[in-house]
Enzyme design. Structure first.
Site, PDB file in Angstrom:
ATOM      1  N   TYR A  52       0.682  -1.347  -0.043  1.00 23.86           N
ATOM      2  CA  TYR A  52      -0.098  -0.098  -0.187  1.00 23.86           C
ATOM      3  C   TYR A  52       0.810   1.102  -0.029  1.00 23.86           C
ATOM      4  CZ  TYR A  52      -3.781  -3.190   1.602  1.00 23.86           C
ATOM      5  OH  TYR A  52      -4.659  -4.199   1.676  1.00 23.86           O
ATOM      6  N   LYS A 232     -12.889   0.633   4.977  1.00 21.88           N
ATOM      7  CA  LYS A 232     -12.051   1.925   4.383  1.00 21.88           C
ATOM      8  C   LYS A 232     -12.892   3.020   4.054  1.00 21.88           C
ATOM      9  CE  LYS A 232     -10.419   4.524   1.071  1.00 21.88           C
ATOM     10  NZ  LYS A 232     -11.175   5.021  -0.113  1.00 21.88           N
ATOM     11  N   ARG A 238     -18.327   8.892   7.092  1.00 24.29           N
ATOM     12  CA  ARG A 238     -18.321   7.317   6.805  1.00 24.29           C
ATOM     13  C   ARG A 238     -17.579   6.584   7.679  1.00 24.29           C
ATOM     14  NH1 ARG A 238     -18.057   7.258   0.311  1.00 24.29           N
ATOM     15  NH2 ARG A 238     -20.107   7.872  -0.102  1.00 24.29           N
ATOM     16  N   ASN A 242     -19.462   3.659  10.017  1.00 23.32           N
ATOM     17  CA  ASN A 242     -18.897   2.183   9.755  1.00 23.32           C
ATOM     18  C   ASN A 242     -18.545   1.345  11.067  1.00 23.32           C
ATOM     19  OD1 ASN A 242     -19.451   2.715   7.083  1.00 23.32           O
ATOM     20  ND2 ASN A 242     -17.188   2.871   6.331  1.00 23.32           N
TER      21      ASN A 242
HETATM   22  P1  NDP Z   1     -14.751  -1.467   1.093  1.00 20.33           P
HETATM   23  O1  NDP Z   1     -15.706  -2.361   0.565  1.00 20.33           O
HETATM   24  O2  NDP Z   1     -14.264  -0.984   2.616  1.00 20.33           O
HETATM   25  O3  NDP Z   1     -15.326  -0.172   0.303  1.00 20.33           O
HETATM   26  C1  NDP Z   1     -14.422   1.057   0.305  1.00 20.33           C
HETATM   27  C2  NDP Z   1     -15.092   2.053  -0.684  1.00 20.33           C
HETATM   28  O4  NDP Z   1     -16.600   2.357  -0.241  1.00 20.33           O
HETATM   29  C3  NDP Z   1     -14.551   3.305  -0.597  1.00 20.33           C
HETATM   30  O5  NDP Z   1     -14.811   3.880  -2.127  1.00 20.33           O
HETATM   31  C4  NDP Z   1     -15.414   4.194   0.068  1.00 20.33           C
HETATM   32  O6  NDP Z   1     -15.540   5.742  -0.243  1.00 20.33           O
HETATM   33  C5  NDP Z   1     -16.845   3.536   0.102  1.00 20.33           C
HETATM   34  N1  NDP Z   1     -17.675   3.499   1.255  1.00 20.33           N
HETATM   35  C6  NDP Z   1     -16.949   3.295   2.683  1.00 20.33           C
HETATM   36  N2  NDP Z   1     -17.940   3.435   3.617  1.00 20.33           N
HETATM   37  C7  NDP Z   1     -19.039   3.890   2.971  1.00 20.33           C
HETATM   38  C8  NDP Z   1     -20.401   4.177   3.568  1.00 20.33           C
HETATM   39  N3  NDP Z   1     -20.805   4.058   4.698  1.00 20.33           N
HETATM   40  N4  NDP Z   1     -21.278   4.412   2.454  1.00 20.33           N
HETATM   41  C9  NDP Z   1     -21.045   4.737   1.175  1.00 20.33           C
HETATM   42  N5  NDP Z   1     -19.669   4.435   0.775  1.00 20.33           N
HETATM   43  C10 NDP Z   1     -18.821   3.798   1.468  1.00 20.33           C
HETATM   44  O7  NDP Z   1     -13.482  -2.084   0.536  1.00 20.33           O
HETATM   45  P2  NDP Z   1     -11.920  -2.095   0.251  1.00 20.33           P
HETATM   46  O8  NDP Z   1     -11.537  -2.682  -0.869  1.00 20.33           O
HETATM   47  O9  NDP Z   1     -11.493  -0.560   0.380  1.00 20.33           O
HETATM   48  O10 NDP Z   1     -11.541  -2.799   1.483  1.00 20.33           O
HETATM   49  C11 NDP Z   1     -11.301  -2.356   2.664  1.00 20.33           C
HETATM   50  C12 NDP Z   1      -9.921  -2.981   3.243  1.00 20.33           C
HETATM   51  O11 NDP Z   1      -9.682  -4.335   3.054  1.00 20.33           O
HETATM   52  C13 NDP Z   1      -8.618  -2.171   2.738  1.00 20.33           C
HETATM   53  O12 NDP Z   1      -8.503  -0.988   3.204  1.00 20.33           O
HETATM   54  C14 NDP Z   1      -7.620  -3.300   3.042  1.00 20.33           C
HETATM   55  O13 NDP Z   1      -7.121  -2.817   4.285  1.00 20.33           O
HETATM   56  C15 NDP Z   1      -8.366  -4.509   3.089  1.00 20.33           C
HETATM   57  N6  NDP Z   1      -8.069  -5.184   1.521  1.00 20.33           N
HETATM   58  C16 NDP Z   1      -7.312  -6.355   1.783  1.00 20.33           C
HETATM   59  C17 NDP Z   1      -7.236  -6.984   0.381  1.00 20.33           C
HETATM   60  C18 NDP Z   1      -6.307  -8.073   0.411  1.00 20.33           C
HETATM   61  O14 NDP Z   1      -6.054  -8.560  -0.553  1.00 20.33           O
HETATM   62  N7  NDP Z   1      -6.002  -8.593   1.573  1.00 20.33           N
HETATM   63  C19 NDP Z   1      -7.790  -6.454  -0.781  1.00 20.33           C
HETATM   64  C20 NDP Z   1      -8.493  -5.278  -0.590  1.00 20.33           C
HETATM   65  C21 NDP Z   1      -8.732  -4.703   0.564  1.00 20.33           C
HETATM   66  P3  NDP Z   1     -14.710   6.893   0.443  1.00 20.33           P
HETATM   67  O15 NDP Z   1     -13.414   6.251   0.792  1.00 20.33           O
HETATM   68  O16 NDP Z   1     -14.960   7.802  -0.640  1.00 20.33           O
HETATM   69  O17 NDP Z   1     -15.500   7.240   1.756  1.00 20.33           O
END
Ligand code: NDP
Length: 284
Positions: A52, A232, A238, A242
């Site tokens: 990251y 995230k 948010r 969350n």
């Molecule tokens: P999420 O399902 O947490 O989605 C994040 C997205 O959803 C962002 O665009 C965010 O927008 C939006 N969002 C968050 N909360 C809300 C809400 N309450 N209402 C509406 N939209 C919302 O997925 P991620 O893929 O970001 O995964 C989370 C974490 O998982 C990562 O940060 C990482 O730590 C881990 N991860 C691990 C992986 C692996 O291979 N081990 C792969 C992918 C993720 P905004 O930020 O603009 O608010």
């Protein structure tokens, strides 16, 4: 700010806050502020990774927060280009230096990169890092059950967690059953499918029923399913939303309604295979 997030106990006795804040795709210049805002919102579990590119900023935020190190649960993950015994050992030392900490709470193999077939040797390095106290717990990410079985046949320590994509449309019931049977905690990445599960009509109905947001319904489902979830958001409101998951509960009928969304062809897709294809060549 006190936090009301429960902890789960991993298979080596280490307690892990069930809700974590993930910093994937938070740009480096924004990471310190985002993590400090997450701490203010009550998060005490931060999930980063070597790939990251923002471990140093996570460490800076921990230092700036004034929180005792023991009050924060820090996870990092091995870079895909650092597989192999010696490389994996050195990679964690570099992470610790970047994060300005003597240990991480959890060190994960980020992806098994099966084409290189080195994840068993890498796992042995993780076992050594656990023995050295540089990681309080060790685990894996993105392993399928056959890969966990292969590890079990060749290694001494059972991974404390497997961090995998889990959301209402990709529930991985078989893999999660394997985890339960072997004492491996499921950590859910993309717990709201990057927002793609939020528009689901069943989720919307439950949101109205409980007077909660769609995200809170899904994240509460993750909690009640027994998963550690990694949410995230770069948006402070948010972030607070969350983690506000502990003043309501889904009933059995609600849980069954969400269980029925698994594999919905109109729902959010399974992105793991595509990500696995992309990640081995990915560098920050
Ligand atoms: P999420 O399902 O947490 O989605 C994040 C997205 O959803 C962002 O665009 C965010 O927008 C939006 N969002 C968050 N909360 C809300 C809400 N309450 N209402 C509406 N939209 C919302 O997925 P991620 O893929 O970001 O995964 C989370 C974490 O998982 C990562 O940060 C990482 O730590 C881990 N991860 C691990 C992986 C692996 O291979 N081990 C792969 C992918 C993720 P905004 O930020 O603009 O608010």
């Amino acid at each position: 700010m006190t936090t009301n997030v429960p902890t789960l106990v991993l298979n080596n006795g280490v307690a892990i806050p069930q809700v974590g804040f993930g910093v994937f795709q938070i740009p480096r210049p924004e990471t310190v502020r985002a993590v400090l805002t997450a701490f203010e919102a009550g998060y005490r579990h931060i999930d980063t990774a070597q790939m990251y590119g923002n471990e140093a900023e996570v460490g800076e935020a921990v230092a700036a927060s004034g929180l005792p190190r023991g009050d924060v649960f820090l996870t990092t993950k091995l870079h895909n280009e650092r597989h192999g015994h010696d490389a994996a050992l050195a990679a964690l030392d570099e992470s610790l230096e970047r994060m300005r900490t003597a240990y991480v709470d959890l060190y994960l193999i980020h992806w098994p990169v099966p084409d290189e077939d080195r994840y068993v040797a890498t796992w042995r390095a993780c076992e050594a890092l656990l023995a050295d106290g540089k990681a309080r717990a060790i685990g894996v990410s993105n392993l399928y059950a056959d890969q966990l079985q292969r590890l079990a046949a060749r290694a001494t320590i059972v991974p404390a967690v497997n961090q995998v994509e889990v959301h209402p449309h990709v529930q991985r019931a078989g893999l999660r059953a394997y985890h339960r049977a072997h004492g491996i905690a499921t950590e859910a990445w993309s717990p709201i499918a990057r927002g793609r599960s939020l528009g689901d009509p069943t989720i919307a109905t439950l949101a109205r029923k409980h007077d909660k947001s769609a995200a809170q319904i899904i994240l509460r489902w993750q909690v009640q399913a027994g998963n550690v979830l990694l949410t995230k958001s770069a948006t402070p409101a948010r972030m607070r939303e969350n983690i506000a998951l502990f003043d309501f509960a889904l009933d059995d009928e609600d849980m069954r309604a969400i269980a029925a969304l698994d594999g919905d062809p109109h729902g959010a897709p399974d992105r793991t295979a595509e990500a696995a294809h992309r990640m081995p060549r990915w560098t920050p």
